[in-house]
Write a protein that holds these residues in place. Structure first.
Motif, mmCIF file in Angstrom:
data_model
loop_
_atom_site.group_PDB
_atom_site.id
_atom_site.type_symbol
_atom_site.label_atom_id
_atom_site.label_comp_id
_atom_site.label_asym_id
_atom_site.label_seq_id
_atom_site.Cartn_x
_atom_site.Cartn_y
_atom_site.Cartn_z
ATOM 1 N N GLY A 72 0.850 -1.182 0.000
ATOM 2 C CA GLY A 72 0.000 0.000 0.000
ATOM 3 C C GLY A 72 0.886 1.232 0.000
ATOM 4 N N CYS A 73 0.342 2.339 -0.413
ATOM 5 C CA CYS A 73 1.120 3.568 -0.501
ATOM 6 C C CYS A 73 0.187 4.746 -0.242
ATOM 7 C CB CYS A 73 1.731 3.663 -1.892
ATOM 8 S SG CYS A 73 2.843 5.039 -2.120
ATOM 9 N N ILE A 74 0.676 5.746 0.477
ATOM 10 C CA ILE A 74 -0.111 6.942 0.739
ATOM 11 C C ILE A 74 0.801 8.159 0.664
ATOM 12 C CG2 ILE A 74 0.156 6.766 3.246
ATOM 13 C CD1 ILE A 74 -2.799 7.832 3.379
ATOM 14 N N ALA A 75 0.289 9.229 0.085
ATOM 15 C CA ALA A 75 1.070 10.462 -0.035
ATOM 16 C C ALA A 75 1.226 11.110 1.337
ATOM 17 C CB ALA A 75 0.386 11.437 -0.999
ATOM 18 N N THR A 76 2.424 11.575 1.630
ATOM 19 C CA THR A 76 2.672 12.316 2.863
ATOM 20 C C THR A 76 2.185 13.752 2.672
ATOM 21 O OG1 THR A 76 4.868 13.017 2.142
ATOM 22 C CG2 THR A 76 4.744 10.928 3.374
ATOM 23 N N GLU A 77 2.174 14.524 3.738
ATOM 24 C CA GLU A 77 1.794 15.937 3.609
ATOM 25 C C GLU A 77 2.726 16.647 2.629
ATOM 26 O OE1 GLU A 77 -0.880 17.671 4.559
ATOM 27 O OE2 GLU A 77 -1.599 15.708 5.205
ATOM 28 N N LEU A 78 4.010 16.289 2.688
ATOM 29 C CA LEU A 78 4.984 16.858 1.763
ATOM 30 C C LEU A 78 4.632 16.486 0.318
ATOM 31 C CD1 LEU A 78 7.645 18.465 1.603
ATOM 32 C CD2 LEU A 78 8.843 16.287 1.787
ATOM 33 N N GLY A 79 4.217 15.245 0.111
ATOM 34 C CA GLY A 79 3.809 14.801 -1.216
ATOM 35 C C GLY A 79 2.571 15.520 -1.713
ATOM 36 N N LYS A 80 1.605 15.724 -0.823
ATOM 37 C CA LYS A 80 0.388 16.446 -1.210
ATOM 38 C C LYS A 80 0.718 17.894 -1.563
ATOM 39 C CE LYS A 80 -2.615 13.531 1.582
ATOM 40 N NZ LYS A 80 -3.470 13.456 2.753
ATOM 41 N N GLN A 81 1.633 18.473 -0.813
ATOM 42 C CA GLN A 81 2.052 19.845 -1.090
ATOM 43 C C GLN A 81 2.774 19.911 -2.445
ATOM 44 O OE1 GLN A 81 4.526 21.362 2.054
ATOM 45 N NE2 GLN A 81 3.862 23.453 1.716
ATOM 46 N N ALA A 82 3.650 18.946 -2.694
ATOM 47 C CA ALA A 82 4.371 18.901 -3.975
ATOM 48 C C ALA A 82 3.395 18.695 -5.129
ATOM 49 C CB ALA A 82 5.410 17.784 -3.948
ATOM 50 N N LEU A 83 2.348 17.899 -4.914
ATOM 51 C CA LEU A 83 1.329 17.677 -5.943
ATOM 52 C C LEU A 83 0.610 18.983 -6.270
ATOM 53 C CD1 LEU A 83 -0.308 15.762 -7.743
ATOM 54 C CD2 LEU A 83 -1.761 15.295 -5.769
ATOM 55 N N ARG A 84 0.243 19.736 -5.253
ATOM 56 C CA ARG A 84 -0.421 21.024 -5.489
ATOM 57 C C ARG A 84 0.491 21.971 -6.257
ATOM 58 N NH1 ARG A 84 -2.412 19.984 -0.301
ATOM 59 N NH2 ARG A 84 -0.748 21.176 0.682
ATOM 60 N N ILE A 85 1.756 22.030 -5.862
ATOM 61 C CA ILE A 85 2.719 22.924 -6.533
ATOM 62 C C ILE A 85 2.945 22.464 -7.967
ATOM 63 C CG2 ILE A 85 5.137 23.664 -6.558
ATOM 64 C CD1 ILE A 85 4.972 23.607 -3.456
ATOM 65 N N GLY A 86 3.081 21.151 -8.164
ATOM 66 C CA GLY A 86 3.285 20.601 -9.504
ATOM 67 C C GLY A 86 2.110 20.875 -10.420
ATOM 68 N N ARG A 87 0.918 20.778 -9.891
ATOM 69 C CA ARG A 87 -0.278 21.056 -10.692
ATOM 70 C C ARG A 87 -0.315 22.515 -11.105
ATOM 71 N NH1 ARG A 87 -5.178 18.133 -7.511
ATOM 72 N NH2 ARG A 87 -5.029 16.102 -8.484
ATOM 73 N N LYS A 88 0.010 23.409 -10.166
ATOM 74 C CA LYS A 88 0.014 24.833 -10.479
ATOM 75 C C LYS A 88 1.051 25.133 -11.545
ATOM 76 C CE LYS A 88 -1.663 26.476 -6.028
ATOM 77 N NZ LYS A 88 -1.301 27.176 -4.791
ATOM 78 N N ALA A 89 2.234 24.519 -11.418
ATOM 79 C CA ALA A 89 3.307 24.752 -12.395
ATOM 80 C C ALA A 89 2.893 24.242 -13.778
ATOM 81 C CB ALA A 89 4.585 24.054 -11.942
ATOM 82 N N ARG A 90 2.216 23.090 -13.836
ATOM 83 C CA ARG A 90 1.777 22.540 -15.119
ATOM 84 C C ARG A 90 0.666 23.403 -15.712
ATOM 85 N NH1 ARG A 90 5.859 19.628 -15.220
ATOM 86 N NH2 ARG A 90 5.852 17.414 -14.868
ATOM 87 N N GLY A 91 -0.192 23.934 -14.853
ATOM 88 C CA GLY A 91 -1.286 24.772 -15.324
ATOM 89 C C GLY A 91 -0.794 26.099 -15.881
ATOM 90 N N ALA A 92 0.303 26.607 -15.296
ATOM 91 C CA ALA A 92 0.855 27.891 -15.723
ATOM 92 C C ALA A 92 1.663 27.745 -17.007
ATOM 93 C CB ALA A 92 1.724 28.475 -14.619
ATOM 94 N N ALA A 93 2.194 26.517 -17.241
ATOM 95 C CA ALA A 93 3.072 26.312 -18.409
ATOM 96 C C ALA A 93 2.282 26.165 -19.677
ATOM 97 C CB ALA A 93 3.937 25.081 -18.188
#
Length: 93
Positions: A72-93
């Motif tokens: 099993g695998c679960i995203a850490t808070e750091l992972g969730k934060q990185a996901l939000r940042i990554g999504r924003k970066a992809r949306g801006a590009a």
């Protein structure tokens, strides 16, 4: 200040660069999931080393004669934060 990352995220995810596969995996395990495929299992292990996910026991326990999840695998808070940042970066590009 929009371009600055929190120190913990910047250390774990240099320049917030996550591949599409890494972003998709983080999205898929955001609330926990079993990992069934070898490519995803390898990617989870890489993300675990960066502190973005936590490997746990498989949540589903099929009978022994059936295909078994790797873990099993679960995203850490750091992972969730990185996901939000990554999504924003992809949306801006």
């Amino acid at each position: 200040m929009a371009g600055l990352l929190p120190v913990a995220v910047a250390a774990a995810v240099p320049e917030a660069e996550l591949s599409e596969a890494e972003l998709q995996l983080l999205k898929d395990v955001r609330n926990g999931a079993d990992v069934w495929g070898r490519p995803d299992a390898r990617l989870c292990r890489q993300l675990e080393q960066r502190g973005l996910v936590k490997i746990v026991d498989a949540m589903e326990k099929p009978p022994g004669h059936m295909r078994q999840p790797y873990f099993g695998c679960i995203a850490t808070e750091l992972g969730k934060q990185a996901l939000r940042i990554g999504r924003k970066a992809r949306g801006a590009a």
